[in-house]
Motif scaffolding. Structure first.
Motif, PDB file in Angstrom:
ATOM      1  N   TRP A 126       0.830  -1.209   0.000  1.00  0.00           N
ATOM      2  CA  TRP A 126       0.000   0.000   0.000  1.00  0.00           C
ATOM      3  C   TRP A 126       0.860   1.252   0.000  1.00  0.00           C
ATOM      4  N   ASP A 127       0.381   2.284  -0.702  1.00  0.00           N
ATOM      5  CA  ASP A 127       1.028   3.589  -0.663  1.00  0.00           C
ATOM      6  C   ASP A 127      -0.103   4.620  -0.737  1.00  0.00           C
ATOM      7  N   TRP A 128       0.016   5.713   0.008  1.00  0.00           N
ATOM      8  CA  TRP A 128      -1.062   6.720  -0.025  1.00  0.00           C
ATOM      9  C   TRP A 128      -0.935   7.556  -1.298  1.00  0.00           C
ATOM     10  N   ASP A 129      -0.964   6.865  -2.390  1.00  0.00           N
ATOM     11  CA  ASP A 129      -0.870   7.440  -3.725  1.00  0.00           C
ATOM     12  C   ASP A 129      -2.265   7.915  -4.138  1.00  0.00           C
ATOM     13  N   ALA A 130      -2.344   8.917  -5.030  1.00  0.00           N
ATOM     14  CA  ALA A 130      -3.644   9.515  -5.388  1.00  0.00           C
ATOM     15  C   ALA A 130      -4.641   8.487  -5.923  1.00  0.00           C
ATOM     16  N   ARG A 131      -4.203   7.569  -6.789  1.00  0.00           N
ATOM     17  CA  ARG A 131      -5.112   6.590  -7.373  1.00  0.00           C
ATOM     18  C   ARG A 131      -5.654   5.654  -6.297  1.00  0.00           C
ATOM     19  N   MET A 132      -4.752   5.153  -5.457  1.00  0.00           N
ATOM     20  CA  MET A 132      -5.174   4.200  -4.414  1.00  0.00           C
ATOM     21  C   MET A 132      -6.065   4.878  -3.378  1.00  0.00           C
ATOM     22  N   THR A 133      -5.694   6.087  -2.993  1.00  0.00           N
ATOM     23  CA  THR A 133      -6.477   6.804  -1.976  1.00  0.00           C
ATOM     24  C   THR A 133      -7.870   7.141  -2.504  1.00  0.00           C
ATOM     25  N   SER A 134      -7.947   7.613  -3.767  1.00  0.00           N
ATOM     26  CA  SER A 134      -9.269   7.967  -4.314  1.00  0.00           C
ATOM     27  C   SER A 134     -10.135   6.714  -4.498  1.00  0.00           C
ATOM     28  N   GLU A 135      -9.504   5.575  -4.792  1.00  0.00           N
ATOM     29  CA  GLU A 135     -10.267   4.325  -4.915  1.00  0.00           C
ATOM     30  C   GLU A 135     -10.772   3.885  -3.529  1.00  0.00           C
ATOM     31  N   LEU A 136      -9.956   4.107  -2.507  1.00  0.00           N
ATOM     32  CA  LEU A 136     -10.375   3.782  -1.134  1.00  0.00           C
ATOM     33  C   LEU A 136     -11.550   4.683  -0.727  1.00  0.00           C
ATOM     34  N   ILE A 137     -11.500   5.961  -1.136  1.00  0.00           N
ATOM     35  CA  ILE A 137     -12.615   6.888  -0.848  1.00  0.00           C
ATOM     36  C   ILE A 137     -13.892   6.383  -1.545  1.00  0.00           C
ATOM     37  N   LEU A 138     -13.718   5.824  -2.756  1.00  0.00           N
ATOM     38  CA  LEU A 138     -14.872   5.270  -3.477  1.00  0.00           C
ATOM     39  C   LEU A 138     -15.521   4.146  -2.658  1.00  0.00           C
ATOM     40  N   LEU A 139     -14.681   3.303  -2.039  1.00  0.00           N
ATOM     41  CA  LEU A 139     -15.211   2.220  -1.196  1.00  0.00           C
ATOM     42  C   LEU A 139     -16.006   2.813  -0.029  1.00  0.00           C
ATOM     43  N   PHE A 140     -15.458   3.878   0.583  1.00  0.00           N
ATOM     44  CA  PHE A 140     -16.170   4.529   1.693  1.00  0.00           C
ATOM     45  C   PHE A 140     -17.488   5.142   1.221  1.00  0.00           C
ATOM     46  N   LEU A 141     -17.508   5.656  -0.017  1.00  0.00           N
ATOM     47  CA  LEU A 141     -18.748   6.226  -0.556  1.00  0.00           C
ATOM     48  C   LEU A 141     -19.817   5.137  -0.718  1.00  0.00           C
ATOM     49  N   TYR A 142     -19.391   3.982  -1.239  1.00  0.00           N
ATOM     50  CA  TYR A 142     -20.333   2.860  -1.368  1.00  0.00           C
ATOM     51  C   TYR A 142     -20.875   2.482   0.009  1.00  0.00           C
ATOM     52  N   ILE A 143     -19.969   2.378   0.993  1.00  0.00           N
ATOM     53  CA  ILE A 143     -20.385   2.007   2.355  1.00  0.00           C
ATOM     54  C   ILE A 143     -21.326   3.095   2.909  1.00  0.00           C
ATOM     55  N   GLY A 144     -21.016   4.358   2.590  1.00  0.00           N
ATOM     56  CA  GLY A 144     -21.856   5.475   3.029  1.00  0.00           C
ATOM     57  C   GLY A 144     -23.272   5.380   2.460  1.00  0.00           C
ATOM     58  N   VAL A 145     -23.368   5.095   1.155  1.00  0.00           N
ATOM     59  CA  VAL A 145     -24.685   4.969   0.500  1.00  0.00           C
ATOM     60  C   VAL A 145     -25.489   3.848   1.165  1.00  0.00           C
ATOM     61  N   MET A 146     -24.837   2.691   1.396  1.00  0.00           N
ATOM     62  CA  MET A 146     -25.546   1.553   2.014  1.00  0.00           C
ATOM     63  C   MET A 146     -25.873   1.850   3.476  1.00  0.00           C
ATOM     64  N   GLY A 147     -24.940   2.522   4.160  1.00  0.00           N
ATOM     65  CA  GLY A 147     -25.126   2.833   5.582  1.00  0.00           C
ATOM     66  C   GLY A 147     -26.286   3.789   5.802  1.00  0.00           C
ATOM     67  N   ILE A 148     -26.360   4.850   4.975  1.00  0.00           N
ATOM     68  CA  ILE A 148     -27.459   5.832   5.091  1.00  0.00           C
ATOM     69  C   ILE A 148     -28.793   5.131   4.866  1.00  0.00           C
ATOM     70  N   TYR A 149     -28.822   4.249   3.858  1.00  0.00           N
ATOM     71  CA  TYR A 149     -30.065   3.543   3.561  1.00  0.00           C
ATOM     72  C   TYR A 149     -30.482   2.669   4.748  1.00  0.00           C
ATOM     73  N   SER A 150     -29.517   1.937   5.312  1.00  0.00           N
ATOM     74  CA  SER A 150     -29.819   1.043   6.446  1.00  0.00           C
ATOM     75  C   SER A 150     -30.297   1.822   7.661  1.00  0.00           C
ATOM     76  N   ALA A 151     -29.776   3.029   7.841  1.00  0.00           N
ATOM     77  CA  ALA A 151     -30.134   3.830   9.019  1.00  0.00           C
ATOM     78  C   ALA A 151     -31.613   4.222   9.007  1.00  0.00           C
ATOM     79  N   TYR A 152     -32.213   4.341   7.799  1.00  0.00           N
ATOM     80  CA  TYR A 152     -33.636   4.726   7.703  1.00  0.00           C
ATOM     81  C   TYR A 152     -34.444   3.593   7.068  1.00  0.00           C
ATOM     82  N   ASP A 153     -34.092   2.365   7.395  1.00  0.00           N
ATOM     83  CA  ASP A 153     -34.665   1.185   6.754  1.00  0.00           C
ATOM     84  C   ASP A 153     -36.190   1.089   6.910  1.00  0.00           C
ATOM     85  N   ASP A 154     -36.729   1.675   7.998  1.00  0.00           N
ATOM     86  CA  ASP A 154     -38.183   1.574   8.222  1.00  0.00           C
ATOM     87  C   ASP A 154     -38.982   2.445   7.253  1.00  0.00           C
TER      88      ASP A 154
END
Lengths: 251, 52
Positions: A126-154
């Motif tokens: 691993w290196d905190w290189d721009a490509r790797m870091t931005s791809e990691l942020i993409l993973l967090f965005l996916y988790i964010g989208v799923m997390g927000i949805y789960s929080a208001y599941d009702d």
């Protein structure tokens, strides 16, 4: 009515979407499976070794299609997010939420296979290189989208609108990932293929062929997985409707 | 057979990547079917409750 317009309107209705896409699942899965088997055999055993990277470059046949999919799926989520947010279309919500887990999976796969490729080539996982870091942020965005949805599941409609908002904001990350290797100094290599016919990218057809086959295979798998999830999403969110009762009794 | 599978000094990295690819897609495949079955069971149970 024009056939395309009619098809568009049909696909916007949950019962029609459920019925029509039911016919597509099997062919999509078979296509994905056959192309994956062919692409991997071709890439692992028939493509010649790279003159610089030796056999390690074969990781590319899963890493690059997964990386393309991670960005393509987020683009789909963003577009569906806009449709869901502006027009409150249920099928767009279903496609958006159905795409998030498979997008997260492809992003995780991109990061993990990238690490396995990075160790022998760069000497580090691993290196905190721009490509790797931005791809990691993409993973967090996916988790964010799923997390927000789960929080208001009702309240699925409200949950989908909030998730859509996160998805739309996250679209800004896509050009950053794409151009990160050009905008900043990076240890990551440039684009694997060049659509504009430039000098960068793979030129040897015996290397390019399995890569393109694997790219197609992952597209078909995404469609299969996404449609499967979207159909289940519609069953869950429309369970009080008569068409769902009918579907459940029939199956 | 072993010669065919040999990736030089990159055996671990190449085959681990392929295994990860296969494993993650298999997990996804299993989970979508399990989730669908679970939702169908829930809806059926709900329908039975409403009928009785």
């Amino acid at each position: 009515m024009n056939k395309i317009v009619k098809f568009y309107h049909e696909m916007g209705s949950p019962p029609s979407f459920y019925r029509i896409t039911g016919y597509w699942l099997k062919p999509l899965f078979i296509l994905a499976l056959v192309l994956t088997i062919y692409g991997l055999i071709d890439g692992l055993f028939f493509a010649p070794p790279d003159y610089q990277q030796g056999d390690s470059y074969r990781i590319m046949f899963v890493h690059v299609p997964a990386a393309w999919m991670s960005m393509f799926i987020y683009f789909v989520i963003g577009v569906c997010g806009i449709i869901a947010f502006v027009w409150r279309m249920k099928v767009a919500e279903a496609v958006m939420m159905a795409s998030a887990p498979i997008g997260a999976l492809f992003t995780a796969l991109t990061l993990l296979t990238g690490m396995l490729w990075g160790k022998p080539m760069w000497g580090t996982y691993w290196d905190w290189d721009a490509r790797m870091t931005s791809e990691l942020i993409l993973l967090f965005l996916y988790i964010g989208v799923m997390g927000i949805y789960s929080a208001y599941d009702d309240d699925p409609r409200k949950a989908a609108r909030l998730a859509a908002l996160v998805a739309i904001i996250g679209l800004i990350n896509l050009p950053i990932i794409r151009y990160s290797v050009e905008w900043w100094t990076s240890i990551h290599q440039g684009a694997s293929i060049s659509l504009m016919g430039g000098n960068s990218g793979i030129k040897d057809w015996s290397m390019l062929r399995p890569l393109l086959v694997m790219a197609l295979a992952t597209k078909f798998y995404y469609l299969y997985s996404m449609l499967h999830r979207a159909r289940t999403y519609l069953l869950r969110t429309e369970q009080n409707k008569s068409w769902v009762t009918k579907q459940i009794i029939e199956n | 057979m072993l010669t065919l599978l040999d990736m030089g000094k990159y055996n671990f990295f190449v085959w681990s990547s392929m295994a990860l690819f296969g494993l993650m897609l298999t997990v996804d495949l299993v989970s979508i079917h399990r989730h669908r079955r679970q939702i169908a069971r829930q809806i059926k149970a709900r329908q039975r409750r409403q009928q009785s």
